[in-house]
Design an enzyme around this catalytic site. Structure first.
Site, PDB file in Angstrom:
ATOM      1  N   CYS A  52      93.291  45.124  26.697  1.00 26.76           N
ATOM      2  CA  CYS A  52      93.905  44.937  25.375  1.00 26.76           C
ATOM      3  C   CYS A  52      92.991  44.192  24.388  1.00 26.76           C
ATOM      4  O   CYS A  52      92.886  44.574  23.218  1.00 26.76           O
ATOM      5  CB  CYS A  52      95.229  44.188  25.510  1.00 26.76           C
ATOM      6  SG  CYS A  52      95.173  42.821  26.671  1.00 26.76           S
ATOM      7  N   HIS A  65      97.818  39.341  20.460  1.00 19.95           N
ATOM      8  CA  HIS A  65      96.558  38.671  20.766  1.00 19.95           C
ATOM      9  C   HIS A  65      95.795  38.452  19.450  1.00 19.95           C
ATOM     10  O   HIS A  65      95.704  39.364  18.614  1.00 19.95           O
ATOM     11  CB  HIS A  65      95.680  39.548  21.674  1.00 19.95           C
ATOM     12  CG  HIS A  65      96.113  39.598  23.105  1.00 19.95           C
ATOM     13  ND1 HIS A  65      97.209  38.932  23.603  1.00 19.95           N
ATOM     14  CD2 HIS A  65      95.552  40.245  24.181  1.00 19.95           C
ATOM     15  CE1 HIS A  65      97.312  39.176  24.902  1.00 19.95           C
ATOM     16  NE2 HIS A  65      96.337  39.962  25.281  1.00 19.95           N
TER      17      HIS A  65
HETATM   18  P1  NAP Z   1     104.635  43.635  34.921  1.00 19.77           P
HETATM   19  O1  NAP Z   1     105.482  43.378  33.746  1.00 19.77           O
HETATM   20  O2  NAP Z   1     104.553  42.624  35.997  1.00 19.77           O
HETATM   21  O3  NAP Z   1     105.097  45.044  35.574  1.00 19.77           O
HETATM   22  C1  NAP Z   1     104.506  45.562  36.728  1.00 19.77           C
HETATM   23  C2  NAP Z   1     105.002  46.975  36.972  1.00 19.77           C
HETATM   24  O4  NAP Z   1     104.319  47.541  38.082  1.00 19.77           O
HETATM   25  C3  NAP Z   1     106.491  47.032  37.312  1.00 19.77           C
HETATM   26  O5  NAP Z   1     107.035  48.242  36.848  1.00 19.77           O
HETATM   27  C4  NAP Z   1     106.442  47.039  38.843  1.00 19.77           C
HETATM   28  O6  NAP Z   1     107.592  47.604  39.441  1.00 19.77           O
HETATM   29  C5  NAP Z   1     105.256  47.948  39.069  1.00 19.77           C
HETATM   30  N1  NAP Z   1     104.704  47.769  40.402  1.00 19.77           N
HETATM   31  C6  NAP Z   1     104.301  46.628  40.987  1.00 19.77           C
HETATM   32  N2  NAP Z   1     103.889  46.866  42.252  1.00 19.77           N
HETATM   33  C7  NAP Z   1     104.027  48.189  42.449  1.00 19.77           C
HETATM   34  C8  NAP Z   1     103.760  49.059  43.557  1.00 19.77           C
HETATM   35  N3  NAP Z   1     103.268  48.613  44.699  1.00 19.77           N
HETATM   36  N4  NAP Z   1     104.020  50.385  43.408  1.00 19.77           N
HETATM   37  C9  NAP Z   1     104.521  50.868  42.239  1.00 19.77           C
HETATM   38  N5  NAP Z   1     104.795  50.094  41.168  1.00 19.77           N
HETATM   39  C10 NAP Z   1     104.542  48.777  41.280  1.00 19.77           C
HETATM   40  O7  NAP Z   1     103.136  43.906  34.512  1.00 19.77           O
HETATM   41  P2  NAP Z   1     102.569  44.549  33.139  1.00 19.77           P
HETATM   42  O8  NAP Z   1     102.281  43.479  32.187  1.00 19.77           O
HETATM   43  O9  NAP Z   1     103.433  45.675  32.720  1.00 19.77           O
HETATM   44  O10 NAP Z   1     101.160  45.064  33.644  1.00 19.77           O
HETATM   45  C11 NAP Z   1     101.026  46.030  34.648  1.00 19.77           C
HETATM   46  C12 NAP Z   1      99.569  46.384  34.799  1.00 19.77           C
HETATM   47  O11 NAP Z   1      99.132  47.025  33.610  1.00 19.77           O
HETATM   48  C13 NAP Z   1      98.643  45.174  34.970  1.00 19.77           C
HETATM   49  O12 NAP Z   1      98.507  44.802  36.327  1.00 19.77           O
HETATM   50  C14 NAP Z   1      97.365  45.671  34.392  1.00 19.77           C
HETATM   51  O13 NAP Z   1      96.609  46.334  35.368  1.00 19.77           O
HETATM   52  C15 NAP Z   1      97.823  46.639  33.326  1.00 19.77           C
HETATM   53  N6  NAP Z   1      97.789  45.991  31.995  1.00 19.77           N
HETATM   54  C16 NAP Z   1      96.830  46.394  31.157  1.00 19.77           C
HETATM   55  C17 NAP Z   1      96.719  45.812  29.937  1.00 19.77           C
HETATM   56  C18 NAP Z   1      95.599  46.188  29.050  1.00 19.77           C
HETATM   57  O14 NAP Z   1      94.900  45.304  28.660  1.00 19.77           O
HETATM   58  N7  NAP Z   1      95.404  47.444  28.711  1.00 19.77           N
HETATM   59  C19 NAP Z   1      97.594  44.818  29.527  1.00 19.77           C
HETATM   60  C20 NAP Z   1      98.576  44.423  30.388  1.00 19.77           C
HETATM   61  C21 NAP Z   1      98.659  45.025  31.633  1.00 19.77           C
HETATM   62  P3  NAP Z   1     108.805  46.677  39.981  1.00 19.77           P
HETATM   63  O15 NAP Z   1     109.786  46.572  38.864  1.00 19.77           O
HETATM   64  O16 NAP Z   1     109.325  47.494  41.120  1.00 19.77           O
HETATM   65  O17 NAP Z   1     108.232  45.376  40.397  1.00 19.77           O
HETATM   66  O1  3JN Z   2      96.114  38.927  30.185  1.00 17.07           O
HETATM   67  C1  3JN Z   2      96.131  39.735  29.257  1.00 17.07           C
HETATM   68  O2  3JN Z   2      96.420  39.399  28.110  1.00 17.07           O
HETATM   69  C2  3JN Z   2      95.765  41.153  29.514  1.00 17.07           C
HETATM   70  C3  3JN Z   2      95.855  41.452  30.942  1.00 17.07           C
HETATM   71  C4  3JN Z   2      95.419  42.561  31.455  1.00 17.07           C
HETATM   72  C5  3JN Z   2      95.440  42.764  32.889  1.00 17.07           C
HETATM   73  C6  3JN Z   2      96.298  42.032  33.696  1.00 17.07           C
HETATM   74  C7  3JN Z   2      96.261  42.186  35.073  1.00 17.07           C
HETATM   75  C8  3JN Z   2      95.381  43.055  35.655  1.00 17.07           C
HETATM   76  C9  3JN Z   2      94.572  43.688  33.461  1.00 17.07           C
HETATM   77  C10 3JN Z   2      93.722  44.546  32.587  1.00 17.07           C
HETATM   78  O3  3JN Z   2      94.232  45.531  32.109  1.00 17.07           O
HETATM   79  O4  3JN Z   2      92.555  44.263  32.367  1.00 17.07           O
HETATM   80  C11 3JN Z   2      94.523  43.809  34.841  1.00 17.07           C
HETATM   81  C12 3JN Z   2      93.556  44.705  35.508  1.00 17.07           C
HETATM   82  O5  3JN Z   2      92.448  44.267  35.757  1.00 17.07           O
HETATM   83  O6  3JN Z   2      93.926  45.840  35.770  1.00 17.07           O
END
Ligand code: NAP
Ligand code: 3JN
Length: 350
Positions: free
Chosen positions: A132, A252
């Site tokens: 992000c 952010h």
């Molecule tokens: P979150 O609110 O904690 O949600 C996690 C999601 O993943 C929930 O739907 C969870 O399902 C599911 N999950 C967890 N373990 C799983 C498994 N073993 N199999 C299938 N689904 C599973 O986290 P979030 O903020 O949405 O972020 C999720 C991921 O997106 C992060 O880890 C990161 O890699 C990525 N992300 C990317 C950005 C970016 O910068 N582009 C920003 C934020 C996040 P349950 O409801 O069943 O727990």
């Molecule tokens: O912390 C934030 O503001 C962004 C977080 C992104 C994030 C959180 C957990 C795992 C990532 C990501 O997208 O870079 C990951 C990841 O490495 O997949």
């Protein structure tokens, strides 16, 4: 030929902070969805999510779930993507992955559509959505790089807790209440789930996002530095990042210093370019105290830029303040925009 009734779309992590925004964004921007498959871990399987006014049952993510899926948006963490993205591709889906699992793989395009949409043409099944903090910075800086050349970026981030997921948001509000009531704070999630120590985010600023690497940078900082070079196709660009978490729910903010190559560039030149930049809104009127702020950027699609100043010691140096909704342009919106770009380029219909 475009599929008549739209595409079968899976959202992996549909119950999470990013996944929820993906569902909302697919609906709001009217991406042609013929069927929606929300997937999660076992914990949430059976729960319902709302899509286009209807309740859809969440299923457990498993390899066979991807049968018949055209497009799979992943945001359930890197380990889930590593386990299931190739399964989705085997079943014929194109994967847009929001995790860092494949971002630096040379066969995987890392895409911000306003910047490098054409990289999608080289995809081999998986496309990565950048971090992000990277997205909002490169979308604002690429038009300047094109116009004036870019030698160096030094960025400090002020990141919202929603970037760390739904549990981190809950923790911030619980701690805020505990502080106001004079109680000891519960510290279980931040700065990062996988590390040894946890600190209070309420009324605090934490200079750690993700884990530390041996060189003293955190993984979040290295993601910004490496991803920026890959997206801009410039290995010689100098990029240094410091990433900090603040008790802000969404949005952010980034303080960015750039050095441009061209001589005699002015603040006016920079404003003129940013005024025309896709997805960017200029909010820069110090006399009237107009500048971007996280609370105003939340729930908006654009990237907001202000506080543009020339460095007082270095003529080719400029300072900018860049703010965006981290869950929208930083994650869900960018993924859905990638889906639209794939459709536009005819890549979803192969
Ligand atoms: P979150 O609110 O904690 O949600 C996690 C999601 O993943 C929930 O739907 C969870 O399902 C599911 N999950 C967890 N373990 C799983 C498994 N073993 N199999 C299938 N689904 C599973 O986290 P979030 O903020 O949405 O972020 C999720 C991921 O997106 C992060 O880890 C990161 O890699 C990525 N992300 C990317 C950005 C970016 O910068 N582009 C920003 C934020 C996040 P349950 O409801 O069943 O727990
Ligand atoms: O912390 C934030 O503001 C962004 C977080 C992104 C994030 C959180 C957990 C795992 C990532 C990501 O997208 O870079 C990951 C990841 O490495 O997949």
């Amino acid at each position: 030929m475009t599929k008549q009734n739209g595409y079968n779309v899976a959202v992996v992590g549909a119950t999470g902070a990013v996944g929820q925004k993906m569902l909302e964004t697919l609906e709001r921007l009217e991406f042609p969805v013929a069927s929606l498959l929300p997937l999660s871990s076992k914990r949430s399987a059976g729960k319902k999510v709302l899509f286009k006014g209807e309740e859809v049952t969440v299923q457990e993510a498993a390899p066979e779930a991807f049968k018949g899926i055209d497009l799979a948006l992943f945001s359930a963490g890197g380990s889930v993507s590593k386990a299931l993205a190739s399964e989705a591709v085997k079943h014929g889906a194109i994967v847009v992955d929001n995790t860092s699992a494949f971002r630096m793989d040379k066969d995987v395009p890392l895409v911000v559509p306003e910047v490098n949409e054409d990289d999608l043409k080289n995809h081999q099944g998986v496309i990565s959505n950048p971090n992000c903090s990277t997205i909002q910075m490169v979308a604002a800086l690429e038009p300047l790089r094109k116009a004036f050349g870019l030698e160096r970026i030094i960025v400090s981030t002020y990141q919202a807790v929603s970037g760390a997921g739904v549990d981190a948001i809950d923790e911030m509000y619980l701690q805020s209440k505990q502080v106001l009531e004079g109680e000891e704070t519960t510290k279980e999630i931040l700065p990062t789930g996988g590390d040894k120590k946890h600190y209070q985010i309420a009324y605090n600023a934490i200079p750690q996002i993700d884990k530390f690497e041996d060189n003293g940078y955190t993984f979040e900082e290295l993601k910004m530095m490496n991803e920026t070079k890959k997206i801009m196709h410039d290995e010689n660009l100098s990029v240094a990042a410091t990433c900090v978490r603040l008790p802000v729910e969404t949005g952010h903010s980034e303080s960015v210093f750039i050095e441009v190559e061209k001589e005699d560039v002015t603040v006016e030149d920079i404003k003129n370019i940013l005024n025309e930049a896709p997805g960017v809104t200029l909010q820069d009127d110090p006399a009237n105290q107009i500048y971007p702020m996280a609370v105003d950027a939340a729930d908006k699609d654009d990237i907001f830029v202000g506080r543009i100043r020339q460095d007082l010691d270095r003529k080719n140096g400029f300072h900018l303040w860049i703010v965006a909704d981290n869950l929208l342009k930083g994650a869900a919106l960018n993924s859905v925009q990638i889906a639209f770009s794939l459709k536009k380029l005819g890549l979803l219909d192969k």
